[in-house]
Design an enzyme around this catalytic site. Structure first.
Site, PDB file in Angstrom:
ATOM      1  N   LYS A   1      65.161  32.941  38.453  1.00 17.69           N
ATOM      2  CA  LYS A   1      66.616  32.995  38.589  1.00 17.69           C
ATOM      3  C   LYS A   1      67.221  32.720  37.234  1.00 17.69           C
ATOM      4  O   LYS A   1      66.780  31.811  36.521  1.00 17.69           O
ATOM      5  CB  LYS A   1      67.088  31.948  39.601  1.00 17.69           C
ATOM      6  CG  LYS A   1      68.597  31.763  39.671  1.00 17.69           C
ATOM      7  CD  LYS A   1      68.970  30.712  40.691  1.00 17.69           C
ATOM      8  CE  LYS A   1      70.449  30.330  40.581  1.00 17.69           C
ATOM      9  NZ  LYS A   1      71.357  31.473  40.742  1.00 17.69           N
TER      10      LYS A   1
ATOM     11  N   PRO B   1      71.699  30.971  30.725  1.00 21.02           N
ATOM     12  CA  PRO B   1      70.981  32.254  30.710  1.00 21.02           C
ATOM     13  C   PRO B   1      69.828  32.265  29.705  1.00 21.02           C
ATOM     14  O   PRO B   1      69.834  31.524  28.717  1.00 21.02           O
ATOM     15  CB  PRO B   1      72.075  33.249  30.306  1.00 21.02           C
ATOM     16  CG  PRO B   1      73.364  32.596  30.688  1.00 21.02           C
ATOM     17  CD  PRO B   1      73.142  31.133  30.458  1.00 21.02           C
ATOM     18  N   SER B   2      68.861  33.125  29.973  1.00 18.60           N
ATOM     19  CA  SER B   2      67.713  33.356  29.085  1.00 18.60           C
ATOM     20  C   SER B   2      66.870  32.103  28.857  1.00 18.60           C
ATOM     21  O   SER B   2      66.177  31.989  27.845  1.00 18.60           O
ATOM     22  CB  SER B   2      68.188  33.912  27.725  1.00 18.60           C
ATOM     23  OG  SER B   2      68.967  35.087  27.912  1.00 18.60           O
ATOM     24  N   ARG B   3      66.960  31.157  29.780  1.00 21.26           N
ATOM     25  CA  ARG B   3      66.220  29.893  29.693  1.00 21.26           C
ATOM     26  C   ARG B   3      66.633  29.050  28.478  1.00 21.26           C
ATOM     27  O   ARG B   3      65.905  28.138  28.076  1.00 21.26           O
ATOM     28  CB  ARG B   3      64.701  30.148  29.658  1.00 21.26           C
ATOM     29  CG  ARG B   3      64.146  30.754  30.950  1.00 21.26           C
ATOM     30  CD  ARG B   3      64.309  29.782  32.113  1.00 21.26           C
ATOM     31  NE  ARG B   3      63.660  30.242  33.329  1.00 21.26           N
ATOM     32  CZ  ARG B   3      64.275  30.870  34.336  1.00 21.26           C
ATOM     33  NH1 ARG B   3      65.579  31.156  34.228  1.00 21.26           N
ATOM     34  NH2 ARG B   3      63.614  31.236  35.418  1.00 21.26           N
ATOM     35  N   LEU B   4      67.783  29.340  27.892  1.00 27.34           N
ATOM     36  CA  LEU B   4      68.287  28.536  26.777  1.00 27.34           C
ATOM     37  C   LEU B   4      69.204  27.451  27.343  1.00 27.34           C
ATOM     38  O   LEU B   4      70.416  27.403  27.081  1.00 27.34           O
ATOM     39  CB  LEU B   4      69.031  29.420  25.767  1.00 27.34           C
ATOM     40  CG  LEU B   4      68.153  30.478  25.085  1.00 27.34           C
ATOM     41  CD1 LEU B   4      68.990  31.330  24.145  1.00 27.34           C
ATOM     42  CD2 LEU B   4      67.009  29.814  24.319  1.00 27.34           C
TER      43      LEU B   4
END
Length: 214
Positions: free
Chosen positions: A10, A190-193
């Site tokens: 997710k 977002p983007s695992r950041l």
């Protein structure tokens, strides 16, 4: 399986977390986030993972319920003779994790653990429903038992014994307070950041805030 475990993912995008967004006091910040979790109608927002370990480093973890918090720390109640109770008696260090998926937030807390006062344990115990108070006497938490009937029989016996009587708090049951040295607030991005802000206790009521790489 319809979908491979490795493909479950997710992307988090609800909001960010900047240093200018948070209070200098981590307990004030926790209160804000806890209120947001309640507003989001999360089931049991006070559910938290409690991680403990033996003196030689063998870890264990389970879900417990937060029952109080203030600037002294975070309180839960348990049987002191349980696995977690014995581990904390031998190694009074613990970590807590709150995970609020609906608002894409996590809080991690680590620190020293000590028992709350007898009066605090008494006050909470007597606020519990009658059957919960009886349950504290019935359960020899974490001990092996032959079957469920052992519990049910003991419970029925105590119901009769304490009918129309005050139920005393068991001496082996009470509160524990996690006194934090570190509290981390995590906001999914977002983007695992992800955003991670870590409060480290310096002295008295002084805390320093650091941004951690996700």
């Amino acid at each position: 399986m319809d979908k491979a475990i490795a493909d479950l993912r997710k992307d988090y995008s609800l909001q960010g977390l900047a240093e200018t967004d948070v209070d200098a006091n981590p307990f004030v910040q926790f209160r804000r986030w806890f209120a947001a979790a309640q507003d989001a109608k999360i089931i049991e927002p006070n559910a938290m993972t409690l991680a403990t370990s033996t003196p030689d480093g063998k870890p264990s973890a389970r879900i417990v319920l937060l029952k109080d918090f203030d600037e002294r720390g975070f309180v839960f109640f348990t049987n002191y003779t349980s696995q977690k109770g014995q581990e904390l008696a031998e190694n009074p260090q613990a970590s807590l994790v709150f995970w609020w998926a609906e608002i894409e937030r996590q809080v991690r807390i680590s620190g020293h653990v000590e028992k709350v006062s007898e009066s605090e344990s008494d006050a909470y115990f007597h606020s519990r429903p009658v059957n919960s108070r009886l349950g504290a006497w019935v359960s020899q938490q974490s001990q092996v038992i032959p079957n469920r009937e052992v519990l049910e029989t003991k419970f029925q016996e105590l119901q009769i014994q304490y009918q129309n009587q005050e139920i005393p708090r068991p001496p082996h049951w009470g509160g524990l307070r996690v006194i934090p040295a570190e509290i981390e607030f995590w906001q999914g991005r977002p983007s695992r950041l992800h955003d991670r802000l870590l409060y480290k206790h310096v002295s008295d009521r002084t805390w320093e805030i650091y941004r951690l790489s996700p």
